[in-house]
Design an enzyme around this catalytic site. Structure first.
Site, PDB file in Angstrom:
ATOM      1  N   GLU A 141       1.095 -10.258   0.862  1.00  0.00           N
ATOM      2  CA  GLU A 141      -0.288 -10.149   1.325  1.00  0.00           C
ATOM      3  C   GLU A 141      -1.315  -9.743   0.267  1.00  0.00           C
ATOM      4  OE1 GLU A 141      -0.616  -7.915   4.955  1.00  0.00           O
ATOM      5  OE2 GLU A 141       0.449  -9.461   6.097  1.00  0.00           O
ATOM      6  N   VAL A 142      -1.617 -10.649  -0.621  1.00  0.00           N
ATOM      7  CA  VAL A 142      -2.801 -10.473  -1.470  1.00  0.00           C
ATOM      8  C   VAL A 142      -4.006 -10.318  -0.545  1.00  0.00           C
ATOM      9  CG1 VAL A 142      -4.308 -11.611  -3.151  1.00  0.00           C
ATOM     10  CG2 VAL A 142      -1.806 -11.751  -3.387  1.00  0.00           C
TER      11      VAL A 142
END
EC number: 3.2.1.-
Length: 336
Positions: A141-142
């Site tokens: 999850e950037v």
């Protein structure tokens, strides 16, 4: 690509080697052999193992053998019970999807980036040869849109370095806004034909996150029935459309690495949501991992447990709140 290797429906082992207190008690006892056996008995074909960098890497970049010994045991148990394994780097030096973590600077700091590359090279040396059973998930999850340009560069460099050691292993790659499906289109073309685009889905948010206290988009006291939400096959078709077309454009496939519903939603409404989204996944050949795992302090349920899944799991929805609320029988025999 994933389906051909028997990776279709999985379950998350969150809260064990990530999002935890790192105590020996937790690491030794949170998941045991019987838990892995139970997952296989439920009919899942793979597990996702989130790990934080500090489980396997010291601040100077050197290896923590104890952490790798623990991963080795998971690999052995998965092999014993016929499960595939996704190794997910949930937190790296300088970055975490969880804003409560004291990690920042990764996308601008060459030292942090080098530690990221070194970590993945070590994982590749140890596990990259087992290409039929193990998949790598580069980073969980950037978050910010501002990171995508540098993330495209960093991920490409990292995959290139992994490939010198493990040329055939499948690598999962997600985009920004916490792996949102509609941001897959902003990823670069895959480094090679063994990269799979990865996304997460907790939509529509007002239904899946109703009662949540950790996001300004939700009024905690509001409740919504399934029939009052936007949820439909057409809704998910539209939501996934650019991800599907991007994957088709580059000749790769998609994987949904997390999805689910918060515990305040009834079992009946949760089941309706799962059935709709899984129908769309199946239509488009999207393998997926459901974010169900065990409660922080108690054991996995037995097959005869009458409690709902929300009483026996740990969340992967940002705050460790439980989220898939069907009965065990419904979840494991009907939604897939």
């Amino acid at each position: 690509m994933l389906k051909s290797r028997g990776i279709i429906k999985g379950i998350n082992l969150g809260g064990w080697m990530s999002q935890c207190d790192y105590s020996r008690e937790r690491l030794d006892n949170f998941v045991k052999e019987n838990d892995i056996k139970q997952i296989a008995d439920w009919g899942f074909d793979h597990v996702r193992l989130p790990i934080d960098y500090n489980i396997v890497q010291n601040n100077d970049g050197s290896v923590i053998e104890d952490g790798y010994n623990r991963i080795d045991k998971v690999v052995e148990l998965c092999r014993k019970y016929g499960l595939k394994l996704v190794i997910d780097l949930h937190k790296t030096a300088g970055f975490s999807f969880d804003f409560g973590e004291p990690e920042s600077g990764f996308f601008d700091n060459k030292e942090y980036q080098e530690r990221f590359y070194i970590l993945w090279e070590e994982i590749a040396r140890r596990y990259g040869h087992d290409t039929d059973n193990i998949v790598f998930e580069l980073l969980n999850e950037v978050t910010d849109e501002a990171f995508i340009g540098k993330w495209n560069e960093i991920s490409d460099i990292c995959i290139g370095r992994i490939r010198k050691i493990a040329p055939e292993v499948i690598i999962l790659l997600g985009s920004y806004h916490n792996n949102a499906a509609d941001t897959v289109q902003f990823l670069n073309a895959p480094h090679d034909d063994r990269v799979v685009y990865n996304f997460h889905c907790y939509e529509p948010l007002k239904f899946t996150h109703q009662g949540a206290t950790w996001t300004p988009d939700i009024i905690p006291g509001e409740r919504m029935k399934f029939e009052d939400s936007e949820t439909s096959e057409a809704y998910f078709e539209e939501l996934f459309s650019t991800a599907i077309s991007t994957a088709e454009k580059y000749g790769t496939t998609l994987y949904c690495g997390e999805y689910g519903v918060i515990d305040v939603v009834s079992a009946e409404d949760s089941l309706k949501w799962f059935k709709v989204i899984n129908k769309v996944f199946s239509k488009h050949g999207i393998s997926r991992e459901c974010g169900i795992t065990r409660k922080w302090t108690s054991a996995f349920p037995t097959a005869s447990t009458t409690a709902t899944v929300r009483d026996t799991e740990v969340s992967v929805i940002k705050t460790r709140k439980a989220h898939n609320c069907c009965t065990l029988t419904e979840v494991f025999t009907r939604v897939y």
